[in-house]
Design an enzyme around this catalytic site. Structure first.
Site, PDB file in Angstrom:
ATOM      1  N   ASP A  58       0.875  -1.163   0.000  1.00  0.00           N
ATOM      2  CA  ASP A  58       0.000   0.000   0.000  1.00  0.00           C
ATOM      3  C   ASP A  58       0.924   1.228   0.000  1.00  0.00           C
ATOM      4  O   ASP A  58       2.125   1.096   0.279  1.00  0.00           O
ATOM      5  CB  ASP A  58      -0.856  -0.052   1.286  1.00  0.00           C
ATOM      6  CG  ASP A  58      -1.687   1.190   1.481  1.00  0.00           C
ATOM      7  OD1 ASP A  58      -2.398   1.565   0.546  1.00  0.00           O
ATOM      8  OD2 ASP A  58      -1.622   1.781   2.579  1.00  0.00           O
ATOM      9  N   LEU A  59       0.404   2.406  -0.323  1.00  0.00           N
ATOM     10  CA  LEU A  59       1.283   3.587  -0.380  1.00  0.00           C
ATOM     11  C   LEU A  59       1.180   4.435   0.892  1.00  0.00           C
ATOM     12  O   LEU A  59       2.096   4.452   1.715  1.00  0.00           O
ATOM     13  CB  LEU A  59       0.924   4.436  -1.617  1.00  0.00           C
ATOM     14  CG  LEU A  59       1.741   5.705  -1.799  1.00  0.00           C
ATOM     15  CD1 LEU A  59       3.212   5.408  -2.062  1.00  0.00           C
ATOM     16  CD2 LEU A  59       1.182   6.549  -2.950  1.00  0.00           C
ATOM     17  N   ASP A  60       0.038   5.103   1.029  1.00  0.00           N
ATOM     18  CA  ASP A  60      -0.124   6.028   2.157  1.00  0.00           C
ATOM     19  C   ASP A  60      -0.165   5.266   3.478  1.00  0.00           C
ATOM     20  O   ASP A  60      -1.012   4.402   3.672  1.00  0.00           O
ATOM     21  CB  ASP A  60      -1.414   6.835   1.956  1.00  0.00           C
ATOM     22  CG  ASP A  60      -1.715   7.739   3.131  1.00  0.00           C
ATOM     23  OD1 ASP A  60      -0.771   8.126   3.841  1.00  0.00           O
ATOM     24  OD2 ASP A  60      -2.895   8.050   3.338  1.00  0.00           O
TER      25      ASP A  60
ATOM     26  N   THR B  82       1.450  10.249   3.574  1.00  0.00           N
ATOM     27  CA  THR B  82       0.767  11.329   2.865  1.00  0.00           C
ATOM     28  C   THR B  82      -0.551  11.691   3.555  1.00  0.00           C
ATOM     29  O   THR B  82      -1.180  12.671   3.178  1.00  0.00           O
ATOM     30  CB  THR B  82       0.510  10.948   1.386  1.00  0.00           C
ATOM     31  OG1 THR B  82       0.192   9.556   1.318  1.00  0.00           O
ATOM     32  CG2 THR B  82       1.725  11.220   0.529  1.00  0.00           C
TER      33      THR B  82
ATOM     34  N   LYS C  17      -8.513   7.163   5.875  1.00  0.00           N
ATOM     35  CA  LYS C  17      -7.330   6.397   5.451  1.00  0.00           C
ATOM     36  C   LYS C  17      -7.721   5.181   4.621  1.00  0.00           C
ATOM     37  O   LYS C  17      -8.575   4.396   5.035  1.00  0.00           O
ATOM     38  CB  LYS C  17      -6.501   5.976   6.672  1.00  0.00           C
ATOM     39  CG  LYS C  17      -5.795   7.151   7.297  1.00  0.00           C
ATOM     40  CD  LYS C  17      -4.807   6.722   8.361  1.00  0.00           C
ATOM     41  CE  LYS C  17      -4.064   7.940   8.882  1.00  0.00           C
ATOM     42  NZ  LYS C  17      -3.207   7.601  10.031  1.00  0.00           N
ATOM     43  N   GLY C  18      -7.102   5.045   3.462  1.00  0.00           N
ATOM     44  CA  GLY C  18      -7.376   3.912   2.585  1.00  0.00           C
ATOM     45  C   GLY C  18      -8.676   4.051   1.795  1.00  0.00           C
ATOM     46  O   GLY C  18      -9.010   3.197   0.985  1.00  0.00           O
TER      47      GLY C  18
ATOM     48  N   SER D 210      -2.550   0.587  -4.227  1.00  0.00           N
ATOM     49  CA  SER D 210      -3.005   1.782  -3.503  1.00  0.00           C
ATOM     50  C   SER D 210      -4.324   2.306  -4.053  1.00  0.00           C
ATOM     51  O   SER D 210      -4.623   2.141  -5.231  1.00  0.00           O
ATOM     52  CB  SER D 210      -1.929   2.871  -3.642  1.00  0.00           C
ATOM     53  OG  SER D 210      -2.434   4.128  -3.273  1.00  0.00           O
ATOM     54  N   ALA D 211      -5.098   2.973  -3.190  1.00  0.00           N
ATOM     55  CA  ALA D 211      -6.344   3.606  -3.627  1.00  0.00           C
ATOM     56  C   ALA D 211      -6.083   4.950  -4.295  1.00  0.00           C
ATOM     57  O   ALA D 211      -6.967   5.527  -4.921  1.00  0.00           O
ATOM     58  CB  ALA D 211      -7.254   3.818  -2.416  1.00  0.00           C
TER      59      ALA D 211
ATOM     60  N   LYS E  24     -11.100  -0.679  -1.748  1.00  0.00           N
ATOM     61  CA  LYS E  24     -10.881  -1.546  -0.583  1.00  0.00           C
ATOM     62  C   LYS E  24     -12.037  -1.273   0.391  1.00  0.00           C
ATOM     63  O   LYS E  24     -12.459  -0.129   0.487  1.00  0.00           O
ATOM     64  CB  LYS E  24      -9.558  -1.187   0.114  1.00  0.00           C
ATOM     65  CG  LYS E  24      -8.322  -1.310  -0.778  1.00  0.00           C
ATOM     66  CD  LYS E  24      -7.112  -0.673  -0.082  1.00  0.00           C
ATOM     67  CE  LYS E  24      -5.925  -0.578  -1.030  1.00  0.00           C
ATOM     68  NZ  LYS E  24      -4.772   0.131  -0.463  1.00  0.00           N
TER      69      LYS E  24
ATOM     70  N   GLU F  98      -0.169  -3.321   4.635  1.00  0.00           N
ATOM     71  CA  GLU F  98      -1.306  -2.379   4.697  1.00  0.00           C
ATOM     72  C   GLU F  98      -1.379  -1.676   6.052  1.00  0.00           C
ATOM     73  O   GLU F  98      -1.102  -2.295   7.075  1.00  0.00           O
ATOM     74  CB  GLU F  98      -2.611  -3.158   4.518  1.00  0.00           C
ATOM     75  CG  GLU F  98      -3.323  -2.949   3.225  1.00  0.00           C
ATOM     76  CD  GLU F  98      -3.799  -1.537   2.936  1.00  0.00           C
ATOM     77  OE1 GLU F  98      -3.894  -0.697   3.853  1.00  0.00           O
ATOM     78  OE2 GLU F  98      -4.091  -1.259   1.772  1.00  0.00           O
ATOM     79  N   ASP F  99      -1.774  -0.406   6.047  1.00  0.00           N
ATOM     80  CA  ASP F  99      -1.939   0.307   7.322  1.00  0.00           C
ATOM     81  C   ASP F  99      -3.404   0.544   7.664  1.00  0.00           C
ATOM     82  O   ASP F  99      -3.715   0.991   8.766  1.00  0.00           O
ATOM     83  CB  ASP F  99      -1.223   1.670   7.276  1.00  0.00           C
ATOM     84  CG  ASP F  99      -1.964   2.639   6.375  1.00  0.00           C
ATOM     85  OD1 ASP F  99      -2.242   2.261   5.211  1.00  0.00           O
ATOM     86  OD2 ASP F  99      -2.286   3.741   6.826  1.00  0.00           O
TER      87      ASP F  99
HETATM   88  P1  B16 Z   1      -6.053  10.308  -4.018  1.00  0.00           P
HETATM   89  P2  B16 Z   1      -3.560   4.299   0.099  1.00  0.00           P
HETATM   90  C1  B16 Z   1      -5.273   6.340  -0.041  1.00  0.00           C
HETATM   91  O1  B16 Z   1      -3.987   5.821  -0.235  1.00  0.00           O
HETATM   92  C2  B16 Z   1      -5.307   7.250   1.168  1.00  0.00           C
HETATM   93  O2  B16 Z   1      -5.048   6.508   2.347  1.00  0.00           O
HETATM   94  C3  B16 Z   1      -6.651   7.904   1.272  1.00  0.00           C
HETATM   95  O3  B16 Z   1      -6.689   8.782   2.378  1.00  0.00           O
HETATM   96  C4  B16 Z   1      -6.954   8.674  -0.027  1.00  0.00           C
HETATM   97  O4  B16 Z   1      -8.241   9.275   0.013  1.00  0.00           O
HETATM   98  C5  B16 Z   1      -6.865   7.697  -1.203  1.00  0.00           C
HETATM   99  O5  B16 Z   1      -5.579   7.101  -1.215  1.00  0.00           O
HETATM  100  C6  B16 Z   1      -7.109   8.377  -2.528  1.00  0.00           C
HETATM  101  O6  B16 Z   1      -6.068   9.270  -2.800  1.00  0.00           O
HETATM  102  O7  B16 Z   1      -6.938  11.438  -3.667  1.00  0.00           O
HETATM  103  O8  B16 Z   1      -4.584  10.665  -4.112  1.00  0.00           O
HETATM  104  O9  B16 Z   1      -6.516   9.552  -5.250  1.00  0.00           O
HETATM  105  O10 B16 Z   1      -3.487   4.198   1.587  1.00  0.00           O
HETATM  106  O11 B16 Z   1      -4.554   3.349  -0.543  1.00  0.00           O
HETATM  107  O12 B16 Z   1      -2.201   4.227  -0.560  1.00  0.00           O
HETATM  108 MG    MG Z   2      -2.767   3.189   3.405  1.00  0.00          MG
END
Ligand code: B16
Ligand code: MG
Length: 218
Positions: free
Chosen positions: A9-11, A17, A45-46, A114-115, A145, A169-170
């Site tokens: 996962d990224l964030d 972030t 988150k996520g 990642s989302a 997710k 994953e966090d």
């Molecule tokens: P964006 P992850 C997610 O990243 C974030 O945790 C979540 O807070 C955010 O809304 C989502 O990405 C979408 O991000 O606006 O940059 O498309 O944890 O899945 O890496």
């Molecule tokens: Mg995450």
């Protein structure tokens, strides 16, 4: 073809972030006339950008037309991208490069799961993009997710069976998605929050090379 594959996962796993997402959502909430706290941000988150704005508007009791909704999503993202622009490698979470380096040197395939729709520019900013054999992000999936879609696409792209994939994953939704994909889920964060994960570590500094070797079957 490798037997196992690793999906990150990224964030919250590679970089934090969430603090920039928070600032950008807070700016929008304030503009719309209400407060937005760090505790409330935990729920985001996520979660996808669209679902996040739906939640934010519910919190502020704000109704929006389709046009307003789209404009606020774009505004939040512009704001978020301005924060991302200033990121560099110093924002990589502890020991992430060590783990990526270990996997790369053992020729184990690595995917992002990642989302975020901004995943690629973020990985470029922190200079980690070259470690990834494939990127599966918010641009490649139709279901968010806890649906397993993002991780199943990653397994397919890595040409590794889902049961041989390991996911870091966090977020609770992310752990659920990894479990639903029949993968090994490794939570990064709080043991209480991520109790559905197969293993949980506070961060990557707690993960030994021996443990990684076992996971990687080497
Ligand atoms: P964006 P992850 C997610 O990243 C974030 O945790 C979540 O807070 C955010 O809304 C989502 O990405 C979408 O991000 O606006 O940059 O498309 O944890 O899945 O890496
Ligand atoms: Mg995450």
């Amino acid at each position: 073809m490798s037997e196992v594959g690793f999906i990150f996962d990224l964030d919250g796993v590679i970089v934090d972030t969430a603090k920039y997402h928070y600032l950008a959502w807070k700016n929008l909430a304030n503009e719309l006339g209400f407060e937005f706290t760090k505790e409330q941000n935990e729920l985001f988150k996520g979660v996808s950008r669209k679902r996040s704005l739906e939640l934010l508007l519910e919190m502020g009791n704000v109704k929006a037309t389709k046009e307003q909704f789209d404009a606020w999503m774009a505004e939040k993202n512009q704001d978020y991208l301005a924060y991302i622009e200033k990121m560099d490698a110093s924002e990589i979470l502890p020991d992430v490069p060590k783990v990526l380096e270990f996997l790369k040197s053992n020729v184990i395939p690595i995917s992002l799961g990642s989302a975020s729709k901004n995943a690629k520019p973020i990985l470029e900013k922190v200079d980690l993009l070259s470690y990834f054999d494939t990127i599966v992000d918010g641009n490649s999936v139709s279901k968010a997710k806890p649906d397993p879609e993002v991780f199943l696409i990653a397994a397919e792209k890595l040409r590794v069976l889902p049961e041989n994939c390991i996911v870091f994953e966090d977020a609770v939704a992310g752990v659920k998605a990894a479990n639903a994909a029949n993968m090994i889920s490794i939570g990064i964060g709080d043991k209480e929050v991520l109790r559905e994960a197969n293993f949980v570590f506070e961060d990557f500094t707690e993960i030994s090379l021996d443990f990684l070797k076992k996971l990687a079957k080497i």
